[in-house]
Design a protein around this motif. Sequence first.
Motif, PDB file in Angstrom:
ATOM      1  N   HIS A 194       0.648 -25.032   5.947  1.00 54.85           N
ATOM      2  CA  HIS A 194       1.023 -23.806   6.787  1.00 54.85           C
ATOM      3  C   HIS A 194      -0.031 -22.679   6.442  1.00 54.85           C
ATOM      4  O   HIS A 194      -0.256 -22.147   5.547  1.00 54.85           O
ATOM      5  N   LEU A 195      -0.407 -22.022   7.671  1.00 54.34           N
ATOM      6  CA  LEU A 195      -1.142 -21.021   7.619  1.00 54.34           C
ATOM      7  C   LEU A 195      -0.381 -19.460   7.789  1.00 54.34           C
ATOM      8  O   LEU A 195       0.047 -19.203   8.826  1.00 54.34           O
ATOM      9  N   VAL A 196      -0.505 -18.802   6.830  1.00 57.38           N
ATOM     10  CA  VAL A 196       0.324 -17.452   6.995  1.00 57.38           C
ATOM     11  C   VAL A 196      -0.451 -16.483   7.735  1.00 57.38           C
ATOM     12  O   VAL A 196      -1.617 -16.300   7.370  1.00 57.38           O
ATOM     13  N   GLU A 197      -0.096 -15.834   8.672  1.00 54.16           N
ATOM     14  CA  GLU A 197      -0.730 -14.642   9.570  1.00 54.16           C
ATOM     15  C   GLU A 197      -0.300 -13.442   8.833  1.00 54.16           C
ATOM     16  O   GLU A 197       1.059 -13.034   9.308  1.00 54.16           O
ATOM     17  N   LEU A 198      -1.206 -12.778   8.265  1.00 53.45           N
ATOM     18  CA  LEU A 198      -1.009 -11.431   7.618  1.00 53.45           C
ATOM     19  C   LEU A 198      -1.272 -10.170   8.549  1.00 53.45           C
ATOM     20  O   LEU A 198      -0.762  -9.271   8.427  1.00 53.45           O
ATOM     21  N   ARG A 199      -2.246 -10.603   9.718  1.00 54.49           N
ATOM     22  CA  ARG A 199      -2.628  -9.595  10.701  1.00 54.49           C
ATOM     23  C   ARG A 199      -1.666  -9.297  11.447  1.00 54.49           C
ATOM     24  O   ARG A 199      -0.597  -9.952  12.127  1.00 54.49           O
ATOM     25  N   LEU A 200      -1.451  -7.854  11.702  1.00 55.07           N
ATOM     26  CA  LEU A 200      -0.501  -7.261  12.818  1.00 55.07           C
ATOM     27  C   LEU A 200      -1.366  -6.488  13.830  1.00 55.07           C
ATOM     28  O   LEU A 200      -2.442  -6.077  13.629  1.00 55.07           O
ATOM     29  N   PRO A 201      -0.656  -6.386  15.178  1.00 47.47           N
ATOM     30  CA  PRO A 201      -1.739  -5.371  16.090  1.00 47.47           C
ATOM     31  C   PRO A 201      -2.153  -4.263  15.483  1.00 47.47           C
ATOM     32  O   PRO A 201      -1.216  -3.577  14.508  1.00 47.47           O
ATOM     33  N   LYS A 202      -2.964  -3.485  15.652  1.00 42.78           N
ATOM     34  CA  LYS A 202      -3.383  -2.242  15.480  1.00 42.78           C
ATOM     35  C   LYS A 202      -2.440  -1.135  15.278  1.00 42.78           C
ATOM     36  O   LYS A 202      -2.281  -0.452  14.523  1.00 42.78           O
ATOM     37  N   SER A 203      -1.829  -1.020  16.383  1.00 41.54           N
ATOM     38  CA  SER A 203      -0.726   0.103  16.353  1.00 41.54           C
ATOM     39  C   SER A 203       0.569  -0.341  15.686  1.00 41.54           C
ATOM     40  O   SER A 203       1.431   0.793  15.554  1.00 41.54           O
ATOM     41  N   GLN A 204       0.478  -1.401  15.080  1.00 46.51           N
ATOM     42  CA  GLN A 204       2.015  -1.576  14.316  1.00 46.51           C
ATOM     43  C   GLN A 204       1.414  -2.109  12.896  1.00 46.51           C
ATOM     44  O   GLN A 204       2.278  -2.313  11.944  1.00 46.51           O
ATOM     45  N   ASP A 205       0.372  -1.970  12.528  1.00 48.10           N
ATOM     46  CA  ASP A 205      -0.458  -2.245  11.176  1.00 48.10           C
ATOM     47  C   ASP A 205       0.213  -1.233  10.242  1.00 48.10           C
ATOM     48  O   ASP A 205      -0.727  -0.163  10.305  1.00 48.10           O
ATOM     49  N   PRO A 206       0.991  -1.359   9.233  1.00 43.80           N
ATOM     50  CA  PRO A 206       0.943  -0.379   8.219  1.00 43.80           C
ATOM     51  C   PRO A 206      -0.152   0.163   7.411  1.00 43.80           C
ATOM     52  O   PRO A 206      -0.360   1.013   6.959  1.00 43.80           O
ATOM     53  N   PHE A 207      -1.108  -0.941   7.027  1.00 44.23           N
ATOM     54  CA  PHE A 207      -2.261  -0.881   6.406  1.00 44.23           C
ATOM     55  C   PHE A 207      -3.055   0.165   7.236  1.00 44.23           C
ATOM     56  O   PHE A 207      -3.969   0.955   6.306  1.00 44.23           O
ATOM     57  N   ARG A 208      -2.938   0.192   8.430  1.00 47.13           N
ATOM     58  CA  ARG A 208      -3.866   1.162   9.137  1.00 47.13           C
ATOM     59  C   ARG A 208      -3.098   2.521   9.195  1.00 47.13           C
ATOM     60  O   ARG A 208      -3.627   3.553   9.270  1.00 47.13           O
ATOM     61  N   ILE A 209      -1.901   2.484   9.498  1.00 44.38           N
ATOM     62  CA  ILE A 209      -1.213   3.471   9.828  1.00 44.38           C
ATOM     63  C   ILE A 209      -0.696   4.505   8.523  1.00 44.38           C
ATOM     64  O   ILE A 209      -0.994   5.819   8.585  1.00 44.38           O
ATOM     65  N   ALA A 210      -0.424   3.760   7.402  1.00 49.60           N
ATOM     66  CA  ALA A 210      -0.298   4.723   6.173  1.00 49.60           C
ATOM     67  C   ALA A 210      -0.897   4.049   4.904  1.00 49.60           C
ATOM     68  O   ALA A 210      -0.482   3.550   4.124  1.00 49.60           O
ATOM     69  N   PRO A 211      -2.519   3.882   5.118  1.00 51.59           N
ATOM     70  CA  PRO A 211      -3.304   3.445   4.127  1.00 51.59           C
ATOM     71  C   PRO A 211      -2.926   3.719   2.515  1.00 51.59           C
ATOM     72  O   PRO A 211      -3.042   3.198   1.629  1.00 51.59           O
ATOM     73  N   ARG A 212      -2.630   5.277   2.375  1.00 49.64           N
ATOM     74  CA  ARG A 212      -2.286   5.623   1.120  1.00 49.64           C
ATOM     75  C   ARG A 212      -1.171   5.166   0.475  1.00 49.64           C
ATOM     76  O   ARG A 212      -0.833   5.050  -0.740  1.00 49.64           O
ATOM     77  N   ARG A 213      -0.156   4.771   1.349  1.00 51.27           N
ATOM     78  CA  ARG A 213       0.782   4.008   0.778  1.00 51.27           C
ATOM     79  C   ARG A 213       0.824   2.394   0.602  1.00 51.27           C
ATOM     80  O   ARG A 213       1.103   1.946  -0.517  1.00 51.27           O
ATOM     81  N   PHE A 214      -0.094   1.822   1.445  1.00 48.64           N
ATOM     82  CA  PHE A 214       0.047   0.374   1.559  1.00 48.64           C
ATOM     83  C   PHE A 214      -1.395  -0.052   0.613  1.00 48.64           C
ATOM     84  O   PHE A 214      -1.176  -1.376   0.400  1.00 48.64           O
ATOM     85  N   TYR A 215      -2.225   0.784   0.412  1.00 52.63           N
ATOM     86  CA  TYR A 215      -3.603   0.310  -0.504  1.00 52.63           C
ATOM     87  C   TYR A 215      -3.190   0.966  -1.908  1.00 52.63           C
ATOM     88  O   TYR A 215      -2.788   2.078  -1.933  1.00 52.63           O
ATOM     89  N   SER A 216      -3.663   0.420  -2.572  1.00 48.45           N
ATOM     90  CA  SER A 216      -3.525   0.893  -4.341  1.00 48.45           C
ATOM     91  C   SER A 216      -4.585   2.022  -4.006  1.00 48.45           C
ATOM     92  O   SER A 216      -5.453   2.160  -3.273  1.00 48.45           O
ATOM     93  N   PRO A 217      -4.786   2.793  -5.242  1.00 48.18           N
ATOM     94  CA  PRO A 217      -5.909   3.667  -5.571  1.00 48.18           C
ATOM     95  C   PRO A 217      -7.057   3.317  -5.344  1.00 48.18           C
ATOM     96  O   PRO A 217      -8.185   3.985  -4.990  1.00 48.18           O
ATOM     97  N   ASP A 218      -7.496   1.979  -5.500  1.00 50.85           N
ATOM     98  CA  ASP A 218      -9.059   1.705  -5.537  1.00 50.85           C
ATOM     99  C   ASP A 218      -9.378   1.419  -4.206  1.00 50.85           C
ATOM    100  O   ASP A 218     -10.716   1.366  -3.862  1.00 50.85           O
TER     101      ASP A 218
END
Length: 256
Positions: A194-218
Amino acid sequence: RIAPRSTLSSAVIVGATLGAAWAALQGFRLMHAKHNRTHTAAFSHAEEAAVRRFLIVGDSTGVGIGSVDSRSTVAGRLSAAFPGTEIVNHARDGAESGDIEAQIDASTGRFDLILIFVGGNDAIRFSSHDAVATAAESALEAARARSDDVAVIPPADVGTAPVWVWPLDAWLTHRARVVRRAWQLATRERPGVHLVELRLPKSQDPFRIAPRRFYSPDGIHPSADGYALWFAQITRQVPLFAELGQRELGLESEVT
């Protein structure tokens, strides 16, 4: 008409200055990422009376680099969500597609599920589509020999990571798609894979919307909250987890 030599020289100087500034900024961000890297330990869990076994292989995201606590990684969350599960973790920071088969071969016995976190380093290091595809075929052959269920977690949108400076971010978004396609082709017509799809539409992607929260300090790896999102997507998309959930509910009904 040929431009005066002074105009050409000025253009060259401006171009060189901009290029040097870009390189300096990208270099600074990479140094900042290295300095702020969270060195998370790979989560494993031995269980004498284990009712199931999971094997985790792959790169730093399989390790859980970026999370403040190994129990907040995907592996740690799987252990908490499914008691009685032995977690064997052979993922290694820096691993590429070509390393997966050896990681699987380094384990012993059979597993109820093998999770393969792969592709981020292939995207960043510009591994060719053919090289990734060949490695994926070999890795999946090895995985299916050890488990009836295999979950491949290819890279999400690598270009959204705050560490990258334009236009490298856009190029890495493209590179992640190339790597994902190679693994996607390898999974086709393979039962139990099974291939897991981690990508989300740009307007719904939390990593784009709130990078300080969902990305680590690096600015490269997911944070604990980022891995929580991945955990939710993985457990929602891999059929085995739905089956395990139904079994647990069935057992609870019998008890009550």
